[in-house]
Scaffold this motif. Structure first.
Motif, PDB file in Angstrom:
ATOM      1  N   ALA A 155     -11.195  -6.839  -8.895  1.00 43.20           N
ATOM      2  CA  ALA A 155      -9.808  -6.608  -9.307  1.00 43.20           C
ATOM      3  C   ALA A 155      -9.108  -7.945  -9.531  1.00 43.20           C
ATOM      4  N   LEU A 156      -8.074  -7.888 -10.333  1.00 43.80           N
ATOM      5  CA  LEU A 156      -7.239  -9.047 -10.640  1.00 43.80           C
ATOM      6  C   LEU A 156      -5.783  -8.625 -10.573  1.00 43.80           C
ATOM      7  N   VAL A 157      -5.013  -9.305  -9.759  1.00 41.03           N
ATOM      8  CA  VAL A 157      -3.566  -9.097  -9.714  1.00 41.03           C
ATOM      9  C   VAL A 157      -2.969 -10.031 -10.762  1.00 41.03           C
ATOM     10  N   LEU A 158      -2.285  -9.452 -11.739  1.00 37.88           N
ATOM     11  CA  LEU A 158      -1.682 -10.249 -12.809  1.00 37.88           C
ATOM     12  C   LEU A 158      -0.367 -10.849 -12.333  1.00 37.88           C
ATOM     13  N   PRO A 159       0.024 -11.980 -12.911  1.00 39.91           N
ATOM     14  CA  PRO A 159       1.306 -12.577 -12.517  1.00 39.91           C
ATOM     15  C   PRO A 159       2.453 -11.631 -12.854  1.00 39.91           C
ATOM     16  N   PRO A 160       3.412 -11.514 -11.949  1.00 33.93           N
ATOM     17  CA  PRO A 160       4.544 -10.619 -12.234  1.00 33.93           C
ATOM     18  C   PRO A 160       5.364 -11.149 -13.407  1.00 33.93           C
ATOM     19  N   SER A 161       5.789 -10.241 -14.274  1.00 29.66           N
ATOM     20  CA  SER A 161       6.592 -10.639 -15.427  1.00 29.66           C
ATOM     21  C   SER A 161       8.085 -10.492 -15.136  1.00 29.66           C
ATOM     22  N   THR A 162       8.389  -9.876 -14.001  1.00 25.97           N
ATOM     23  CA  THR A 162       9.793  -9.700 -13.618  1.00 25.97           C
ATOM     24  C   THR A 162       9.947 -10.174 -12.185  1.00 25.97           C
ATOM     25  N   SER A 163      10.939  -9.682 -11.515  1.00 21.27           N
ATOM     26  CA  SER A 163      11.158 -10.082 -10.120  1.00 21.27           C
ATOM     27  C   SER A 163      10.233  -9.317  -9.166  1.00 21.27           C
ATOM     28  N   GLU A 164       9.340  -8.487  -9.731  1.00 22.85           N
ATOM     29  CA  GLU A 164       8.408  -7.719  -8.904  1.00 22.85           C
ATOM     30  C   GLU A 164       7.543  -8.672  -8.085  1.00 22.85           C
ATOM     31  N   GLU A 165       7.544  -8.488  -6.810  1.00 23.62           N
ATOM     32  CA  GLU A 165       6.779  -9.369  -5.924  1.00 23.62           C
ATOM     33  C   GLU A 165       5.955  -8.541  -4.975  1.00 23.62           C
ATOM     34  N   GLY A 166       5.111  -9.200  -4.249  1.00 25.93           N
ATOM     35  CA  GLY A 166       4.325  -8.535  -3.233  1.00 25.93           C
ATOM     36  C   GLY A 166       3.007  -8.022  -3.767  1.00 25.93           C
ATOM     37  N   PRO A 167       2.142  -7.644  -2.861  1.00 27.22           N
ATOM     38  CA  PRO A 167       0.826  -7.172  -3.275  1.00 27.22           C
ATOM     39  C   PRO A 167       0.899  -5.790  -3.904  1.00 27.22           C
ATOM     40  N   PRO A 168      -0.066  -5.478  -4.763  1.00 30.03           N
ATOM     41  CA  PRO A 168      -0.109  -4.137  -5.325  1.00 30.03           C
ATOM     42  C   PRO A 168      -0.496  -3.146  -4.233  1.00 30.03           C
ATOM     43  N   PRO A 169      -0.239  -1.876  -4.448  1.00 28.72           N
ATOM     44  CA  PRO A 169      -0.618  -0.892  -3.440  1.00 28.72           C
ATOM     45  C   PRO A 169      -2.139  -0.823  -3.273  1.00 28.72           C
ATOM     46  N   ARG A 170      -2.552  -0.369  -2.119  1.00 27.46           N
ATOM     47  CA  ARG A 170      -3.958  -0.145  -1.833  1.00 27.46           C
ATOM     48  C   ARG A 170      -4.252   1.319  -2.098  1.00 27.46           C
ATOM     49  N   GLY A 171      -5.489   1.628  -2.396  1.00 30.93           N
ATOM     50  CA  GLY A 171      -5.834   3.029  -2.584  1.00 30.93           C
ATOM     51  C   GLY A 171      -7.033   3.214  -3.480  1.00 30.93           C
TER      52      GLY A 171
END
Length: 182
Positions: A155-171
């Motif tokens: 998996a790859l977490v992409l850089p946030p394009s807005t003020s969205e921060e934090g890790p993506p959800p798990r599942g």
């Protein structure tokens, strides 16, 4: 001088894309590789995102392909989250090992970042996908149909394009029906 052109696939590219996929995934025991059928079937689903189906064109010939489609992440709590799956990725055999695969994958990932996407999963060679920042999906708490394969499930977490921060959800990552045939 011939240069590599990277762009979203257009409808006229369907045949050339099929040829690239068939050549790149050719096996003596299979008439049509499942990756060819996968792309054909995904085109007819809501998972298809035309702006994230990228081709690499060299000298007017489609020589590479990278596809990002919509999948869902089902977190332990809450609603499903839209994420992306990368694949198939293919380069025509006569143009392999000259950087076209890297270029077309990077173009697809850049386009997904521009669209505000947050997470991409892939099943593939860790040595290749690490160069883009992919790592073990298990470290992000992601499961799915291929999680049992270990390192290739990435998996790859992409850089946030807005003020969205934090890790993506798990599942659990849920794939559309055409993926079940691969």
């Amino acid at each position: 001088m011939t240069t590599l052109r990277l762009r979203p696939e257009d409808p006229a590219d369907a045949g050339p894309v099929r040829r690239v996929l068939a050549a790149a995934f050719a096996r003596p025991d299979v008439a049509t590789p499942p990756e060819v059928s996968l792309v054909d079937e995904l085109r007819d689903t809501t998972a298809w995102l035309p702006e994230l189906a990228m081709v690499a064109e060299y000298g007017g010939e489609v020589v590479g392909y990278a596809l990002l489609t919509r999948v869902r992440l089902r977190p332990e709590r809450g609603s499903d989250v839209p994420v992306l799956a990368l694949g198939p990725v293919a380069v025509a055999p006569h143009r392999q090992r000259v950087g076209h695969g890297t270029a077309v994958v990077q173009a697809a990932l850049d386009a997904s970042t521009e669209l505000g996407e947050r997470l991409v999963v892939v099943l593939g060679a860790p040595v290749f996908y690490r160069r883009f920042g992919f790592g073990p999906a298990s470290e992000l708490g992601l499961t799915g149909p291929w999680a049992g394969l270990g390192e290739p499930w990435q998996a790859l977490v992409l850089p946030p394009s807005t003020s969205e921060e934090g890790p993506p959800p798990r599942g659990e990552v849920l794939f559309p029906a055409p993926w079940s045939k691969v």
